[in-house]
Design an enzyme around this catalytic site. Structure first.
Site, PDB file in Angstrom:
ATOM      1  N   HIS A  37      -6.480 113.521 100.459  1.00  0.00           N
ATOM      2  CA  HIS A  37      -6.488 112.185 101.066  1.00  0.00           C
ATOM      3  C   HIS A  37      -7.811 111.467 100.777  1.00  0.00           C
ATOM      4  O   HIS A  37      -7.823 110.265 100.465  1.00  0.00           O
ATOM      5  CB  HIS A  37      -6.261 112.266 102.578  1.00  0.00           C
ATOM      6  CG  HIS A  37      -4.828 112.294 102.973  1.00  0.00           C
ATOM      7  ND1 HIS A  37      -4.039 113.410 102.836  1.00  0.00           N
ATOM      8  CD2 HIS A  37      -4.027 111.333 103.492  1.00  0.00           C
ATOM      9  CE1 HIS A  37      -2.821 113.143 103.267  1.00  0.00           C
ATOM     10  NE2 HIS A  37      -2.785 111.875 103.671  1.00  0.00           N
ATOM     11  N   LYS A 102       1.552 118.520 112.377  1.00  0.00           N
ATOM     12  CA  LYS A 102       1.637 119.004 113.754  1.00  0.00           C
ATOM     13  C   LYS A 102       0.489 118.404 114.530  1.00  0.00           C
ATOM     14  O   LYS A 102      -0.576 118.131 113.994  1.00  0.00           O
ATOM     15  CB  LYS A 102       1.617 120.530 113.816  1.00  0.00           C
ATOM     16  CG  LYS A 102       0.322 121.165 113.373  1.00  0.00           C
ATOM     17  CD  LYS A 102       0.361 122.679 113.497  1.00  0.00           C
ATOM     18  CE  LYS A 102      -0.983 123.253 113.039  1.00  0.00           C
ATOM     19  NZ  LYS A 102      -1.011 124.697 113.092  1.00  0.00           N
TER      20      LYS A 102
END
Length: 184
Positions: A37, A102
């Site tokens: 990212h 999550k």
């Protein structure tokens, strides 16, 4: 009841999903964690093209283990999503429609989800070996030097997920907590 959906995701699909829905996802999903990212955002900052077109796509926050002989991929359980929170809004604004991970997301990410009619899916932590059975192919498409954190193109079939945050910002973590507290 489980809803079967396929990538690429469109607003027609995402707007039908609600926090708490059980999903079986099929199609192409890309993997990326924090190191990847960071590189994607650096490319954008430099005015360069990304190594993938993220419009309508889903990114799975995962760093799979190496595959054993005869397997497509190793264990592929979700990574804690907040590590991508500083990057996610920009990618969502560029057309990313789904994220799989999550844990909770921050308010800026939730605002970007709502603004872009996107979805945050939860995968079951600790179930990486089971999830890997849904992955039919895996190909590194960028940042091979990152090893497990390289960007991969996965083909998935009936990957079990839960909608955590829907296009309206409804958040299963908050809904579940509220319902539990009201029940006691």
């Amino acid at each position: 009841m489980e809803k079967k959906i396929s990538t690429p995701l469109t607003e027609e699909i995402t707007k039908t999903l609600r926090a708490g829905d059980s999903i079986l996802l099929s199609g192409i999903v890309y993997t990326a964690r924090d190191a990847a990212h960071g590189r994607l955002i650096n490319l954008l900052d430099e005015g360069k093209e990304l190594p993938l077109n993220i419009n309508g796509e889903v990114i799975y926050y995962v760093g799979p283990t190496p595959e054993k002989p005869g397997e497509v991929i190793g264990s592929a359980g979700p990574t804690t999503s907040y590590r991508m929170d500083s990057y996610a809004p920009r990618l969502l604004d560029l057309g990313l429609k789904g994220m799989i991970g999550k844990g909770a997301r921050d308010e800026e990410v939730i605002s970007a989800i709502k603004r872009n009619n996107a979805i945050y899916f939860g995968a079951i932590g600790g179930a990486g070996a089971l999830i890997s059975k849904c992955i039919k192919s895996s190909e590194v498409i960028a940042y091979d030097d990152l090893g497990a954190e390289a960007i991969r193109k996965l083909e998935v079939k009936d990957m079990p997920l839960v909608v955590i945050i829907d296009t309206e910002g409804n958040n299963l973590y908050e809904i579940g907590k509220k319902e539990y507290l009201e029940s006691i």
